[in-house]
Scaffold this active site. Structure first.
Site, PDB file in Angstrom:
ATOM      1  CB  THR A 121      36.720  36.864  45.588  1.00  0.00           C
ATOM      2  OG1 THR A 121      37.395  36.968  44.334  1.00  0.00           O
ATOM      3  CG2 THR A 121      35.541  37.823  45.637  1.00  0.00           C
ATOM      4  CE  LYS A 202      36.796  39.032  41.630  1.00  0.00           C
ATOM      5  NZ  LYS A 202      37.105  38.847  40.236  1.00  0.00           N
ATOM      6  CB  CYS A 258      33.926  34.047  40.000  1.00  0.00           C
ATOM      7  SG  CYS A 258      35.624  33.505  40.227  1.00  0.00           S
TER       8      CYS A 258
HETATM    9  N1  LIG Z   1      38.859  31.255  39.064  1.00  0.00           N
HETATM   10  C1  LIG Z   1      38.744  32.513  38.667  1.00  0.00           C
HETATM   11  O1  LIG Z   1      38.491  32.801  37.492  1.00  0.00           O
HETATM   12  C2  LIG Z   1      38.935  33.634  39.648  1.00  0.00           C
HETATM   13  C3  LIG Z   1      39.086  34.942  39.159  1.00  0.00           C
HETATM   14  C4  LIG Z   1      39.262  35.971  40.086  1.00  0.00           C
HETATM   15  C5  LIG Z   1      39.267  35.698  41.453  1.00  0.00           C
HETATM   16  N2  LIG Z   1      39.099  34.421  41.882  1.00  0.00           N
HETATM   17  C6  LIG Z   1      39.135  34.164  43.322  1.00  0.00           C
HETATM   18  O2  LIG Z   1      40.434  33.635  43.639  1.00  0.00           O
HETATM   19  C7  LIG Z   1      40.328  32.660  44.686  1.00  0.00           C
HETATM   20  C8  LIG Z   1      40.914  31.336  44.189  1.00  0.00           C
HETATM   21  O3  LIG Z   1      40.092  30.882  43.118  1.00  0.00           O
HETATM   22  P1  LIG Z   1      40.523  29.628  42.229  1.00  0.00           P
HETATM   23  O4  LIG Z   1      39.500  29.490  41.162  1.00  0.00           O
HETATM   24  O5  LIG Z   1      41.957  29.747  41.864  1.00  0.00           O
HETATM   25  O6  LIG Z   1      40.354  28.442  43.291  1.00  0.00           O
HETATM   26  P2  LIG Z   1      40.822  26.925  43.128  1.00  0.00           P
HETATM   27  O7  LIG Z   1      39.849  26.135  43.888  1.00  0.00           O
HETATM   28  O8  LIG Z   1      41.078  26.614  41.701  1.00  0.00           O
HETATM   29  O9  LIG Z   1      42.241  26.902  43.867  1.00  0.00           O
HETATM   30  C9  LIG Z   1      42.398  27.110  45.237  1.00  0.00           C
HETATM   31  C10 LIG Z   1      43.570  26.258  45.697  1.00  0.00           C
HETATM   32  O10 LIG Z   1      43.869  26.611  47.037  1.00  0.00           O
HETATM   33  C11 LIG Z   1      44.318  25.428  47.694  1.00  0.00           C
HETATM   34  N3  LIG Z   1      44.250  25.604  49.143  1.00  0.00           N
HETATM   35  C12 LIG Z   1      43.141  25.637  49.930  1.00  0.00           C
HETATM   36  N4  LIG Z   1      43.501  25.842  51.208  1.00  0.00           N
HETATM   37  C13 LIG Z   1      44.854  25.945  51.229  1.00  0.00           C
HETATM   38  C14 LIG Z   1      45.819  26.163  52.251  1.00  0.00           C
HETATM   39  N5  LIG Z   1      45.462  26.337  53.535  1.00  0.00           N
HETATM   40  N6  LIG Z   1      47.125  26.221  51.914  1.00  0.00           N
HETATM   41  C15 LIG Z   1      47.506  26.039  50.625  1.00  0.00           C
HETATM   42  N7  LIG Z   1      46.646  25.829  49.619  1.00  0.00           N
HETATM   43  C16 LIG Z   1      45.345  25.776  49.917  1.00  0.00           C
HETATM   44  C17 LIG Z   1      43.390  24.357  47.156  1.00  0.00           C
HETATM   45  O11 LIG Z   1      43.952  23.065  47.345  1.00  0.00           O
HETATM   46  C18 LIG Z   1      43.296  24.759  45.685  1.00  0.00           C
HETATM   47  O12 LIG Z   1      44.250  24.103  44.887  1.00  0.00           O
HETATM   48  C19 LIG Z   1      38.851  32.594  45.052  1.00  0.00           C
HETATM   49  O13 LIG Z   1      38.602  33.454  46.126  1.00  0.00           O
HETATM   50  C20 LIG Z   1      38.154  33.121  43.806  1.00  0.00           C
HETATM   51  O14 LIG Z   1      36.917  33.702  44.090  1.00  0.00           O
HETATM   52  C21 LIG Z   1      38.952  33.388  41.007  1.00  0.00           C
END
Ligand SMILES: NC(=O)c1ccc[n+]([C@@H]2O[C@H](COP(=O)([O-])OP(=O)(O)OC[C@H]3O[C@@H](n4cnc5c(N)ncnc54)[C@H](O)[C@@H]3O)[C@@H](O)[C@H]2O)c1
Length: 449
Positions: A121, A202, A258
């Site tokens: 997002t 979003k 989120c």
């Molecule tokens: N969690 C949800 O329910 C949800 C739903 C819709 C959208 N989103 C969006 O999706 C995105 C991810 O959310 P999430 O909850 O999965 O986050 P998260 O923190 O669970 O996972 C993110 C991962 O990315 C990794 N990471 C960071 N920098 C990196 C890099 N340079 N190279 C490789 N890996 C790297 C981190 O180590 C981590 O494991 C966010 O923008 C969030 O807003 C999340």
């Protein structure tokens, strides 16, 4: 079948990788968190997400899912999904450092004609930023597609496989076609828009859902003043198809990884670009007030004094069916109670104790409900885990110093709680007092035995 890569193996990335593998594609998933990667490589989901582990294991067994903690010299993926974290910065804007790092890492490793798909997002305009970054690394022929993710933690695998819609934003119709083809087996409507519109869909969706919750919480407060029952009000409203029943549960308010950051980021973006985000600010204010109102209710239920009161908070996760405690209302509530001098323990059936300790080092973590209830003056239902619905209230009551329940989610069977001799306080509807509240002295007597 396509060769895909997913950058970031968190709640979104791990689910995306596992599901696309299940759909028959070959997926390379890269995360810089070596501990997380080591677990995933063994087929262990590092997060609590129903249905994820079997998909991971099946994907690894077929050889189509590979997980790694370093970027290979060359990536042969045709389409790369960016699913890294975009937390709120101090000022409220989304922190794009992980997105920038991920794009920098993949851009000069990809082959000509590859596509970067952004699932994180991100603020409106980030697609242009990503395209600019790719151009600067000499990869002008890499297309950028925005594909915001709408899955919910706790039902993420199901949501990914059964989306209400798939949003694709791009200025490159051929690239959007290739991404759309990945989703076609899911049978959902694919909405094609420009990148900025996709990014805004979003934010607007999350802001609207948060608004619904804040709205019903404001109605709950008015119900309390005027003697109406918000649960019935919400039921009556929700049957109207123009309104819909979801996200109309009055309670402790919204939290998680989120909504808080996304509503803040949207309000920040609006303000920075000269719009006054009046509604979004009220939505956030109502939400933080809701925590304070709940503290006030707990204080009132305990004779207006929380000093040294032992309180067990039931649930630490920001909602049930997840182990995510980022911006958890339950933990925020527990911390507010501590500020008033209460001796607070928290119990969660899924969140590991060490994670709670990391987030809130001064909170006691109870191993079981009974353990936390021993000597407690009040139980506060904060996360609606199903197992709390079937608690044996009569047995818990015998352990407690006082039989007080505050149901901050209107989740429990009020009649059963009252039947067991508890006072019962909830949100936006009449609280119930038991005629036979068990007195503190009863507990003292039992303790002396
Ligand atoms: N969690 C949800 O329910 C949800 C739903 C819709 C959208 N989103 C969006 O999706 C995105 C991810 O959310 P999430 O909850 O999965 O986050 P998260 O923190 O669970 O996972 C993110 C991962 O990315 C990794 N990471 C960071 N920098 C990196 C890099 N340079 N190279 C490789 N890996 C790297 C981190 O180590 C981590 O494991 C966010 O923008 C969030 O807003 C999340």
């Amino acid at each position: 079948m396509a060769k895909l890569a997913v950058i970031g193996c968190g709640y979104v990335g791990a689910v995306t990788a596992a599901c696309f593998t299940d759909l028959g594609h070959t997926v390379e998933c890269i995360d810089i968190d070596a501990t997380r990667v080591a677990m995933l490589q063994r087929g262990i989901a590092p997060i609590h997400e129903p249905g994820l582990e079997p998909l991971l294991r099946a994907g690894i067994a077929t050889g189509r899912l590979a997980i790694r903690s370093t970027y290979p010299e060359r990536m042969d993926a045709e389409i790369v999904f960016i699913a890294v974290n975009t937390p709120a910065s101090q000022e409220g804007a989304a922190d794009l450092r992980a997105v920038r790092d991920a794009v920098t890492s993949v851009a000069n490793r990809l082959a000509t004609g590859s596509i970067i798909v952004n699932k994180s997002t991100v603020p409106i305009g980030t697609g242009d930023l990503v395209a600019g970054m790719a151009r600067r690394t000499g990869m002008a022929d890499i297309a950028v597609v925005s594909n915001p993710e709408f899955l919910r933690e706790g039902s993420a695998v199901h949501d990914f496989m059964h989306p209400d819609r798939v949003v694709l934003g791009s200025t490159d119709p051929a690239a959007a076609d290739r991404v759309a083809a990945l989703y076609e087996p899911l049978g959902a409507f694919i909405q094609r828009v420009d990148i900025r519109t996709a990014e805004m869909i979003k934010y607007a969706s999350n802001a609207f859902l948060a608004t619904k919750i804040s709205f019903i919480n404001e109605i709950a407060s008015i119900c309390e003043s005027l003697g109406a029952d918000v649960t019935e009000v919400a039921r009556g409203m929700g049957m109207d198809v123009r309104i819909g029943a979801q996200f109309l549960q009055a309670g402790l308010g919204w939290g998680g990884s989120c909504f808080p950051k996304d509503v803040r980021a949207l309000a920040h973006m609006a303000a920075v670009h000269g719009t006054h985000p009046q509604l979004l600010r009220s939505v956030m204010e109502i939400n933080s007030d809701q925590r304070l109102r709940t503290v006030q209710k707990i204080r009132a239920a305990l004779d207006n004094d929380l000093e040294r009161r032992r309180i067990l908070v039931l649930g630490a996760a920001f909602k049930n069916d997840t182990d995510d405690i980022r911006n958890s209302p339950s933990i925020e509530l527990a911390k507010l109670l501590q500020l008033e001098g209460a001796d607070v323990a928290i119990y969660d059936p899924v969140v590991p104790a060490e994670r709670i300790h990391r987030e809130a080092p001064t909170l006691r973590v109870a191993e079981t409900v009974a353990h936390g209830a021993f000597g407690a003056h009040a139980l506060v239902l904060a996360t609606p885990w199903p197992e709390f619905k079937t608690l044996r209230w009569d047995e818990l009551g015998t352990l407690m110093a006082r039989r007080t329940v505050i149901d901050s989610r209107n989740y429990l069977d009020a009649a059963a709680v009252v039947e067991a001799g508890f006072s019962y306080t909830c949100i936006g509807r009449p609280s119930l007092e038991t005629p036979a509240t068990v007195l503190e002295s009863e507990f003292a007597m039992r303790r002396a035995e």
